[in-house]
Scaffold this motif. Sequence first.
Motif, PDB file in Angstrom:
ATOM      1  N   TYR A   1       0.801  -1.232   0.000  1.00 54.68           N
ATOM      2  CA  TYR A   1       0.000   0.000   0.000  1.00 54.68           C
ATOM      3  C   TYR A   1       0.832   1.279   0.000  1.00 54.68           C
ATOM      4  O   TYR A   1       0.266   2.368  -0.184  1.00 54.68           O
ATOM      5  CB  TYR A   1      -0.923   0.021   1.231  1.00 54.68           C
ATOM      6  CG  TYR A   1      -1.873  -1.138   1.325  1.00 54.68           C
ATOM      7  CD1 TYR A   1      -2.703  -1.477   0.254  1.00 54.68           C
ATOM      8  CD2 TYR A   1      -1.969  -1.893   2.486  1.00 54.68           C
ATOM      9  CE1 TYR A   1      -3.586  -2.540   0.345  1.00 54.68           C
ATOM     10  CE2 TYR A   1      -2.858  -2.962   2.587  1.00 54.68           C
ATOM     11  CZ  TYR A   1      -3.660  -3.272   1.509  1.00 54.68           C
ATOM     12  OH  TYR A   1      -4.538  -4.320   1.605  1.00 54.68           O
TER      13      TYR A   1
ATOM     14  N   ILE B   1      -5.343   2.683   5.048  1.00 55.82           N
ATOM     15  CA  ILE B   1      -6.110   1.508   4.636  1.00 55.82           C
ATOM     16  C   ILE B   1      -6.333   0.576   5.822  1.00 55.82           C
ATOM     17  O   ILE B   1      -7.438   0.051   6.021  1.00 55.82           O
ATOM     18  CB  ILE B   1      -5.390   0.778   3.481  1.00 55.82           C
ATOM     19  CG1 ILE B   1      -5.471   1.634   2.210  1.00 55.82           C
ATOM     20  CG2 ILE B   1      -5.983  -0.607   3.243  1.00 55.82           C
ATOM     21  CD1 ILE B   1      -4.637   1.148   1.066  1.00 55.82           C
TER      22      ILE B   1
ATOM     23  N   ASN C   1     -10.259  -0.141   6.810  1.00 56.40           N
ATOM     24  CA  ASN C   1     -10.828  -1.486   6.628  1.00 56.40           C
ATOM     25  C   ASN C   1      -9.724  -2.526   6.766  1.00 56.40           C
ATOM     26  O   ASN C   1      -9.144  -2.974   5.775  1.00 56.40           O
ATOM     27  CB  ASN C   1     -11.495  -1.616   5.259  1.00 56.40           C
ATOM     28  CG  ASN C   1     -12.160  -2.981   5.073  1.00 56.40           C
ATOM     29  OD1 ASN C   1     -12.298  -3.760   6.020  1.00 56.40           O
ATOM     30  ND2 ASN C   1     -12.560  -3.285   3.849  1.00 56.40           N
TER      31      ASN C   1
ATOM     32  N   TYR D   1      -9.867  -5.537   7.220  1.00 55.53           N
ATOM     33  CA  TYR D   1     -10.170  -6.819   6.573  1.00 55.53           C
ATOM     34  C   TYR D   1      -9.670  -6.859   5.128  1.00 55.53           C
ATOM     35  O   TYR D   1      -9.552  -7.929   4.532  1.00 55.53           O
ATOM     36  CB  TYR D   1     -11.672  -7.103   6.635  1.00 55.53           C
ATOM     37  CG  TYR D   1     -12.150  -7.278   8.047  1.00 55.53           C
ATOM     38  CD1 TYR D   1     -11.832  -8.421   8.772  1.00 55.53           C
ATOM     39  CD2 TYR D   1     -12.885  -6.275   8.689  1.00 55.53           C
ATOM     40  CE1 TYR D   1     -12.247  -8.577  10.088  1.00 55.53           C
ATOM     41  CE2 TYR D   1     -13.308  -6.428   9.997  1.00 55.53           C
ATOM     42  CZ  TYR D   1     -12.976  -7.573  10.693  1.00 55.53           C
ATOM     43  OH  TYR D   1     -13.374  -7.716  11.998  1.00 55.53           O
ATOM     44  N   GLN D   2      -9.368  -5.698   4.572  1.00 55.45           N
ATOM     45  CA  GLN D   2      -8.818  -5.656   3.224  1.00 55.45           C
ATOM     46  C   GLN D   2      -7.448  -6.338   3.175  1.00 55.45           C
ATOM     47  O   GLN D   2      -7.047  -6.877   2.142  1.00 55.45           O
ATOM     48  CB  GLN D   2      -8.701  -4.196   2.755  1.00 55.45           C
ATOM     49  CG  GLN D   2      -8.353  -4.060   1.279  1.00 55.45           C
ATOM     50  CD  GLN D   2      -8.460  -2.622   0.798  1.00 55.45           C
ATOM     51  OE1 GLN D   2      -9.219  -1.828   1.351  1.00 55.45           O
ATOM     52  NE2 GLN D   2      -7.687  -2.286  -0.217  1.00 55.45           N
TER      53      GLN D   2
ATOM     54  N   ARG E   1      -7.598  -9.919   2.142  1.00 58.01           N
ATOM     55  CA  ARG E   1      -7.862 -10.135   0.721  1.00 58.01           C
ATOM     56  C   ARG E   1      -6.645  -9.841  -0.135  1.00 58.01           C
ATOM     57  O   ARG E   1      -6.408 -10.504  -1.134  1.00 58.01           O
ATOM     58  CB  ARG E   1      -9.022  -9.232   0.260  1.00 58.01           C
ATOM     59  CG  ARG E   1     -10.371  -9.595   0.832  1.00 58.01           C
ATOM     60  CD  ARG E   1     -11.492  -9.037  -0.041  1.00 58.01           C
ATOM     61  NE  ARG E   1     -11.378  -7.593  -0.238  1.00 58.01           N
ATOM     62  CZ  ARG E   1     -11.965  -6.684   0.525  1.00 58.01           C
ATOM     63  NH1 ARG E   1     -12.718  -7.089   1.547  1.00 58.01           N
ATOM     64  NH2 ARG E   1     -11.838  -5.407   0.291  1.00 58.01           N
ATOM     65  N   ASP E   2      -5.871  -8.827   0.249  1.00 59.08           N
ATOM     66  CA  ASP E   2      -4.832  -8.305  -0.642  1.00 59.08           C
ATOM     67  C   ASP E   2      -3.442  -8.880  -0.406  1.00 59.08           C
ATOM     68  O   ASP E   2      -2.609  -8.855  -1.313  1.00 59.08           O
ATOM     69  CB  ASP E   2      -4.734  -6.773  -0.502  1.00 59.08           C
ATOM     70  CG  ASP E   2      -5.995  -6.064  -0.952  1.00 59.08           C
ATOM     71  OD1 ASP E   2      -6.832  -6.715  -1.607  1.00 59.08           O
ATOM     72  OD2 ASP E   2      -6.147  -4.874  -0.640  1.00 59.08           O
TER      73      ASP E   2
ATOM     74  N   PHE F   1     -18.985  -5.604   7.523  1.00 62.51           N
ATOM     75  CA  PHE F   1     -17.725  -5.944   6.854  1.00 62.51           C
ATOM     76  C   PHE F   1     -17.053  -7.127   7.546  1.00 62.51           C
ATOM     77  O   PHE F   1     -16.459  -7.997   6.913  1.00 62.51           O
ATOM     78  CB  PHE F   1     -16.769  -4.753   6.842  1.00 62.51           C
ATOM     79  CG  PHE F   1     -17.117  -3.703   5.823  1.00 62.51           C
ATOM     80  CD1 PHE F   1     -17.208  -4.033   4.478  1.00 62.51           C
ATOM     81  CD2 PHE F   1     -17.352  -2.395   6.201  1.00 62.51           C
ATOM     82  CE1 PHE F   1     -17.529  -3.074   3.525  1.00 62.51           C
ATOM     83  CE2 PHE F   1     -17.678  -1.422   5.267  1.00 62.51           C
ATOM     84  CZ  PHE F   1     -17.767  -1.761   3.922  1.00 62.51           C
TER      85      PHE F   1
ATOM     86  N   ALA G   1     -16.394 -10.710   5.807  1.00 64.36           N
ATOM     87  CA  ALA G   1     -15.020 -11.218   5.772  1.00 64.36           C
ATOM     88  C   ALA G   1     -14.950 -12.589   6.433  1.00 64.36           C
ATOM     89  O   ALA G   1     -14.205 -13.472   5.976  1.00 64.36           O
ATOM     90  CB  ALA G   1     -14.076 -10.244   6.472  1.00 64.36           C
TER      91      ALA G   1
END
Length: 733
Positions: free
Chosen positions: A169, A176, A180, A182-183, A186-187, A211, A215
């Motif tokens: 990031y 970030i 969130n 929880y991103q 995912r990433d 969220f 998740a």
Amino acid sequence: MLDQLEGTVERITYYNEENGYSVVRLNVRGERDLVTVVGLLPEVNPGERLRLEGAWTNHPQYGRQFKAETCEQLLPATAEGIKCYLGSGLVKGVGPVTAARIVQRFGADTLRILDETPHRLREALGVGPKRAAAIAQSWAEQKQIRQVMMFLQGHGVTTNLAVKIYKTYGDSALQIVQENPYQLARDIWGVGFKTADKIAHNLGVPHDDPFRVQAGVAYALSQLADEGHVYAAEDDLIQKTVRLLEVSSDLVKAAIEDLDVEEIVHRETLTYSIKDAGSGATPQIREEQAVYLAPFYYGEIGVTHRLQNIVDSPTTRLLPFRSVDWPALLAQITRNAAIDLSLEQQQAVQTALTHKVTVLTGGPGTGKTVTVRTIIGALEAMRGRYALCAPTGRAAKRLSEATSRPAQTVHRLLKYSPLEGFQHHEENPLAVDCLIIDEASMLDLLLTNNLLKAVDPAAHVLFVGDVDQLPSVGAGDVLQDIIRSERAAVIRLTKIFRQAADSGIVVNAHRMNRGQPPILNEFDDFYFFSKQDPQEAANLLIDIVKRRIPQKFGLKSHDIQVLSPMYRGACGVANLNNLLQTALNPPSSSRQERRINGRMFRVGDKVMQTRNNYYRDVYNGDIGYVSKIDPVEQILTVVIDDEPVYYDWNEADELVHAYAISVHKSQGSEYPAVVVPMLTQHYLMLQRNLLYTAITRAKQLVVLVGARRAIGIAVRNDKIRERKSGLYIRLKG
């Protein structure tokens, strides 16, 4: 009231990469001896100054210790401290020599120079413009990472993950994470839901935040996919998520509906029949509400349609084989190759070249390789175009050696590019009349879908594999589903050839498949050593690998692969790797070593890649050896299949030691010798197909260490864990 302690890190005795638990030796002013600090700490380097809060304790074995509750990383203030700090490998491009030269020029002002006027680094002896720029960039990154680390430190995030978060990031990392968390799951590979959930909790995200629940559902589905399931029954998924998140089932149902609308998951009612035990009874019709992660749903639909299109296509690229004089053709090929085919093998050759989709299966010693070579000979005699592939590099290499023809991994055959994906697909199919896939039991659903996309419906497909082995590591049970669906022609070779019948490996593999115990210590290639106690078994196993096998059979230690059913315990993968590294590649002044992400890497270490990395062209399960450790450039070099592969230190978490590996990770491989611990403590994993897979990895020698009872449990347990997959249902229509 907490005690305070401040000092300089002298050395790191222990660091657990999973939770950050550390044992550090600290140089503290006023203390005559080094102080032992224990606790959950960020990954620190020698030369760093730490400010700690905690309490003094007296350990019954290790004596006086400081148990840290909080840790603040401080920059060193003295020239000597700065030199040690910079030379520790923290800053890319700076080793001990360069650090000494920089500090010699700038003294205690070195860190201020790095912050404010880094271009002045060129004033140091031996530091040119390029090196100065690289050091300045690395230092700036370290500053940003330290800020991210300070924020994440209290949330159980290791230094390595903090580096990955920053690399992903950049300067937006903190924003970030706070908006969130929880991103992250995912990433970023390596950041799981539980880590993201812990950060979210500490940031005050409500327990029932939508969220969070979404998740949690995605995480539960991905966990099931890791276990091999393509979908989850909706009721089971709801219960699993409720237990995971401790929220109401209504919230979970709402989250599944939202994810369905967003096309992150797909819901569908699957209808299938179950035959009653009674003879002649009418099959019962069952329905199941299935929830898929979207890629698996589309993968399942894709495999179904593409396989049916190939089978049902009226055209064939091998039309001449429909009218060929088979006895004459087979006689010509076998005469030229000096081989003698059984009736089963002759049938397999003819079937593969006259049916659009064929499965060739059978245990060791039944002649699958000779059959494939004959099929290739027939194709070449009739000028047919073909391609050979396998799911892994090791399996492809074995196929190439066995056939004396080029073979590739599926990814290389389809010309996979990380940026552009697979270059062969429906619009650019493979220019082949027959595609031969070896070790097909390893094919998972998503890889099979991409492979079949590249097959013209007029071409033939031959799946070759031992269906009695463990299923694929990835989701799905593709080979088994294709066989059960009866949409492909299936040939199972059963005759054991004379030259294989004298092998304990072959004989015992077939005995176990019939539910019979293996014959122990009556063959010169199959041995059993009895040890009931796990620690005693581990110690004996080390001696067998280090001394006994090399002395008796002349094999080197790197020819021997330890395969364990479990990761934990005295005879688990983790502990055996520690013991084997110490025994086979101990510390030495002549070998470079470096602790990276809590794992000690040493030149000469046997290591394994744990995920597909398409940029490096290395794949999950690839094994190699550490050939070089560069502390200045922070590069770890691993030789895999005679090619050097370079890892930045923050990417070295893709590697694990491979002196011992799990049986699942050994699929598609062969080793001169295999050593397998078999203990009743492993009962959760003691299955027939697991032991069968383990012993059939060996070419020359199998050694089992442990309890006869554990072997008996495995042989009797032929209940294959059912994987949730709709492929069989769809293929059956």
